[in-house]
Design a protein around this motif. Structure first.
Motif, mmCIF file in Angstrom:
data_model
loop_
_atom_site.group_PDB
_atom_site.id
_atom_site.type_symbol
_atom_site.label_atom_id
_atom_site.label_comp_id
_atom_site.label_asym_id
_atom_site.label_seq_id
_atom_site.Cartn_x
_atom_site.Cartn_y
_atom_site.Cartn_z
ATOM 1 N N SER A 170 -4.265 2.365 -3.935
ATOM 2 C CA SER A 170 -4.762 0.988 -3.839
ATOM 3 C C SER A 170 -4.398 0.451 -2.465
ATOM 4 C CB SER A 170 -4.104 0.119 -4.906
ATOM 5 O OG SER A 170 -4.624 0.430 -6.162
ATOM 6 N N THR A 230 0.858 -1.193 0.000
ATOM 7 C CA THR A 230 0.000 0.000 0.000
ATOM 8 C C THR A 230 0.894 1.243 0.000
ATOM 9 O OG1 THR A 230 -1.701 -1.157 1.250
ATOM 10 C CG2 THR A 230 -1.798 1.243 1.283
ATOM 11 N N LYS A 260 -5.428 5.381 -13.284
ATOM 12 C CA LYS A 260 -4.401 6.124 -12.533
ATOM 13 C C LYS A 260 -3.788 7.211 -13.404
ATOM 14 C CE LYS A 260 -3.047 3.020 -8.852
ATOM 15 N NZ LYS A 260 -2.209 1.964 -8.339
ATOM 16 N N SER A 306 -7.267 -4.832 -12.686
ATOM 17 C CA SER A 306 -6.008 -4.137 -12.442
ATOM 18 C C SER A 306 -5.565 -3.388 -13.711
ATOM 19 C CB SER A 306 -4.985 -5.127 -11.903
ATOM 20 O OG SER A 306 -3.853 -5.155 -12.633
ATOM 21 N N TYR A 330 -7.128 -3.128 -3.339
ATOM 22 C CA TYR A 330 -6.107 -3.543 -4.312
ATOM 23 C C TYR A 330 -6.677 -4.604 -5.256
ATOM 24 C CZ TYR A 330 -1.793 -4.993 -6.412
ATOM 25 O OH TYR A 330 -0.814 -5.271 -7.337
ATOM 26 N N ALA A 331 -6.538 -4.354 -6.562
ATOM 27 C CA ALA A 331 -7.015 -5.341 -7.551
ATOM 28 C C ALA A 331 -5.812 -6.136 -8.033
ATOM 29 C CB ALA A 331 -7.681 -4.630 -8.718
ATOM 30 N N ILE A 363 -7.520 -0.243 -13.752
ATOM 31 C CA ILE A 363 -7.071 0.729 -12.743
ATOM 32 C C ILE A 363 -5.757 1.410 -13.166
ATOM 33 C CG2 ILE A 363 -6.220 0.907 -10.348
ATOM 34 C CD1 ILE A 363 -8.508 -1.139 -9.692
ATOM 35 N N THR A 364 -4.899 0.669 -13.840
ATOM 36 C CA THR A 364 -3.662 1.277 -14.335
ATOM 37 C C THR A 364 -3.999 2.435 -15.282
ATOM 38 O OG1 THR A 364 -2.609 -0.870 -14.184
ATOM 39 C CG2 THR A 364 -1.471 0.761 -15.527
ATOM 40 N N ILE A 373 -9.025 2.499 -3.595
ATOM 41 C CA ILE A 373 -9.502 1.271 -4.259
ATOM 42 C C ILE A 373 -8.987 0.061 -3.483
ATOM 43 C CG2 ILE A 373 -9.545 0.035 -6.470
ATOM 44 C CD1 ILE A 373 -8.490 2.533 -7.827
#
Ligand code: FAD
Length: 373
Positions: free
Chosen positions: A338, A214, A326, A319, A312-313, A322-323, A310
């Motif tokens: 995350s 994290t 970001k 994921s 964490y995926a 989410i990248t 979020i």
């Protein structure tokens, strides 16, 4: 208890459905509860099973290029089966359970009807797919992801790789007729299976990256929450932020496959989502649906949030989404954090080699969490 057309079974919990989406949290709701009522000696074997998943997750987090290779492999596999008439016919027969290999055809039916297969059946199935039917392993793995309620990018991809001889280079799994007969209580006397299993090979290497942690975040800042269907345990997230100003949910389930997802899987995930949203309402409030990264950022800005948090995926379609989010959020001046659970942060960095090395750490993990022997 007998599991469908699979092996005679003494213990199988079917807990994977709930664990994969973290609807049930493996540490607090399974391991801790188990140790309350069972001795370490009695519980150890089952805990090791549960921790297999933690291991696979941690390993894939540190080797994410394996997932990219698998995705490329699916598209290569599609080209392979569409450009060759015989392969195309065999692929169609495999996914409709019409290969003429009784056990395999019956497991295809079982998967379609129950969205579940016992571990031994999964091994036999994958082996027959790869070495008898000679189909691309990535298409078989994706077939599982479309139909299993517990479909998980890490456990599934790495298990198929293991059967194919890629995960432990050169070591394959060959389904043997007498083993199938024995563990299905004589239901199948299968002939015509491959008698050798030549390992599949790959030209790419998969460098190990550091395990995720994290990042730093501001506990008190106005925080917008983004939920997804990879991890429905929101406790690490809601415990980390004091000022949650809004929440949305995104689903990347259908991005798991270029084909159609099984309606049973979609319905199952939607039911869990409804329940999870209901359970977390008091802490998070109404959770709206979001359709795109732009939509999420604009909703966060409307709530005057300065950061998006979020759960964490892990490696997989969420994921990847989410990248991309970001990057866009950064351009809009909003941070994205995350949040990993304490359990994942502690265990994943140890998933560097094989499971047998990883499992040596189990007692220490549990002691560090004030549980276990
Ligand atoms: C080709 C292949 C594909 C697979 N695909 C998946 C998948 O997509 N998702 C998935 O969760 N598991 C997968 N597995 C692992 C395993 O088959 C399932 O986790 C298990 O069958 C689930 O049934 P259960 O909950 O009754 O397991 P139990 O035997 O009751 O085990 C308890 C829990 O331990 C974990 N577990 C047990 N064995 C394994 C294992 N070998 N690998 C990872 N976790 C394990 C699961 O979370 C499971 O719920 C796959 C195995 C193979 C060989």
């Amino acid at each position: 208890m007998k599991q469908g057309n699979g092996p005679r079974v003494t213990v199988h919990s079917r807990s994977s459905y709930s664990i994969v989406l973290r609807f049930v949290q493996e540490l607090r709701e399974i391991i801790e509860n188990l140790l309350r009522t069972h001795s370490w000696k009695d519980a150890e074997k089952f805990i090791q099973q549960v921790i297999w998943r933690t291991y696979f997750k941690g390993w894939l987090e540190q080797h994410p290029s394996v997932w990219d290779s698998y995705l490329t492999g699916i598209m290569r596999g599609v080209r392979e089966v569409t450009s060759d008439k015989n392969k195309s016919r065999m692929y169609q027969k495999a996914i409709t359970g019409e290969t003429g290999i009784d056990c395999f055809d019956s497991w295809v039916g079982e998967l379609a009807d129950h969205s579940y297969l016992h571990n031994h059946t999964r091994l036999w199935f994958a082996s027959i797919w790869i070495f008898t039917l000679k189909l691309p392993w990535e298409l078989g793995a994706n077939f599982f992801m479309r139909h299993l309620l517990d479909g998980d990018p890490a456990s599934n991809t790495l298990s198929w790789r293991w059967v194919a001889g890629l995960q432990t280079a050169g070591k394959t799994y060959l389904a043997k007729p007498d083993n199938i007969t024995k563990y299905t209580d004589g239901r199948f006397f299968q002939s015509g299976l491959a008698t050798t299993a030549q390992p599949r090979t790959e030209t790419v290497t998969h460098p190990r990256l550091p395990a995720p942690q994290t990042q730093n975040y501001d506990k008190a800042a106005p925080t917008f929450v983004l939920l997804h269907d990879d991890d429905m345990d929101l406790s690490p997230l809601v415990d980390s932020f004091e000022n949650i100003v809004g929440a949305v949910r995104v689903s990347c389930l259908e991005r798991l496959t270029p084909f159609e997802m099984s309606p049973a899987v979609i319905e199952f995930v939607e039911t869990l989502i409804k329940d999870a949203d209901h359970r977390w309402f008091e802490r998070i409030g109404n959770i709206h649906k979001a359709t795109s990264a732009d939509d999420i950022i604009s909703k966060a800005l409307d709530c005057a949030a300065t950061q998006i948090a979020i759960p964490y995926a892990t490696v997989g379609p969420t994921s990847d989404f989410i990248t991309a989010l970001k990057r866009k959020a950064h351009d809009s001046g909003i941070g994205v954090v995350s949040v990993l659970s304490e359990y994942d942060q502690m265990c994943w960095p140890k998933a560097t080699h094989g499971f047998f090395r990883f499992k040596e750490h189990i007692s220490q993990f549990l002691r560090d969490l004030n549980m276990g022997p």
